[in-house]
Design a protein around this motif. Structure first.
Motif, PDB file in Angstrom:
ATOM      1  N   HIS A  42       0.841  -1.198   0.000  1.00  0.00           N
ATOM      2  CA  HIS A  42       0.000   0.000   0.000  1.00  0.00           C
ATOM      3  C   HIS A  42       0.875   1.246   0.000  1.00  0.00           C
ATOM      4  O   HIS A  42       1.561   1.535   0.982  1.00  0.00           O
ATOM      5  N   HIS A  48       3.813   0.772   2.880  1.00  0.00           N
ATOM      6  CA  HIS A  48       3.796  -0.291   3.889  1.00  0.00           C
ATOM      7  C   HIS A  48       3.120  -1.523   3.299  1.00  0.00           C
ATOM      8  O   HIS A  48       2.579  -1.477   2.190  1.00  0.00           O
ATOM      9  N   ASP A  50       0.276  -4.408   4.208  1.00  0.00           N
ATOM     10  CA  ASP A  50      -0.790  -4.759   5.134  1.00  0.00           C
ATOM     11  C   ASP A  50      -0.977  -6.275   5.143  1.00  0.00           C
ATOM     12  O   ASP A  50      -1.436  -6.854   4.159  1.00  0.00           O
TER      13      ASP A  50
HETATM   14 MN    MN Z   1      -2.617   0.275   4.518  1.00  0.00          MN
END
Ligand code: MN
Length: 239
Positions: A42, A48, A50
């Motif tokens: 993301h 990052h 997820d």
């Molecule tokens: Mn996220």
């Protein structure tokens, strides 16, 4: 209601993300269905990964800034985030504005299995051992909650965990995020996902105006996406 926080953060008239209002799929008798897991890469205000594990009809979620590591010596921060609806599990696309604004890539998915007797209890204790069987991530892992610091804000308390690869056949020095950076759904990169979606909005949108490393990465992605979209439009309009 486990999805309250998820829904409160989003305006479903503006985001393509699923609302999670769909009826949970009925479980037929017989063999238990394997539990689903996914990792969504993301690019939001910061990049990052997820990690989401299906449990009790929702996806338990952790945001891992550095992404998963196959090196058993690494301890990568994993911030527990709100539960997501099960339908979120194959989402890939562009969140044009609001919470999580950015590009979501389905980076890995597969089946997961707890290596504890009771997942709820393990979450409570802050020590969840589990196995992953994805395209990229396999073998045995642990999520271990860390102690809050005195200055941890009330809303962030208990949210800080570490993602750790256990030493096994699937652990090692291979940098999996660099080795296998693309989508397991579309096989594309961020710019391909953006090119398939809304690059025009993004070229003019405030997303491009962000500073820092993320802003720079994003501007490059937008440029590539716009070029790909242009090439595609040309091909489609060719006689
Ligand atoms: Mn996220």
């Amino acid at each position: 209601m486990p999805l309250d926080e998820y829904r409160r953060k989003r305006d479903f008239s503006k985001t393509p993300e699923p609302s999670g209002d769909g009826k949970p799929r009925a479980r037929r008798g017989g063999k238990p269905k394997p539990l689903y897991f996914c990792v969504q890469k993301h690019l939001a205000s910061r990049l990052h990964y997820d990690l989401r594990l299906e449990h009790d009809g929702v996806l338990l979620s952790w945001a891992v800034p550095k992404g998963p590591s196959l090196d058993h010596r690494d301890r990568h921060l994993a911030v527990r985030t709100e539960d997501h609806p099960r339908e979120y599990g194959d989402f890939e696309g562009v969140i044009p504005e609001g919470y999580g604004q950015g590009i979501v890539m389905l980076w890995d998915y597969g089946a997961w299995s707890p290596e504890v007797d009771d997942v709820g209890e393990a979450l409570g204790k802050g020590d969840l051992k589990f196995a992953l069987d994805g395209y990229k991530l396999k073998g045995s892992w642990a999520l271990v909650r860390t102690r809050d610091r005195p200055d941890t804000s009330p809303s962030q308390r208990g949210r800080s965990w570490l993602l750790i690869k256990h030493r096994d056949f699937w652990s090692g020095a291979l940098d999996i995020t660099a080795f296998a950076p693309l989508s397991v759904k579309s096989e594309g990169d961020f710019d391909d996902i953006l090119a398939a979606d809304l690059p025009d909005v993004w070229v003019t949108g405030r997303a491009a105006a962000r500073g820092g490393a993320t802003g720079k990465a994003l501007r490059e992605i937008i440029e590539k996406a716009a070029a790909k979209k242009l090439a595609r439009d040309d091909r489609e309009s060719a006689p």
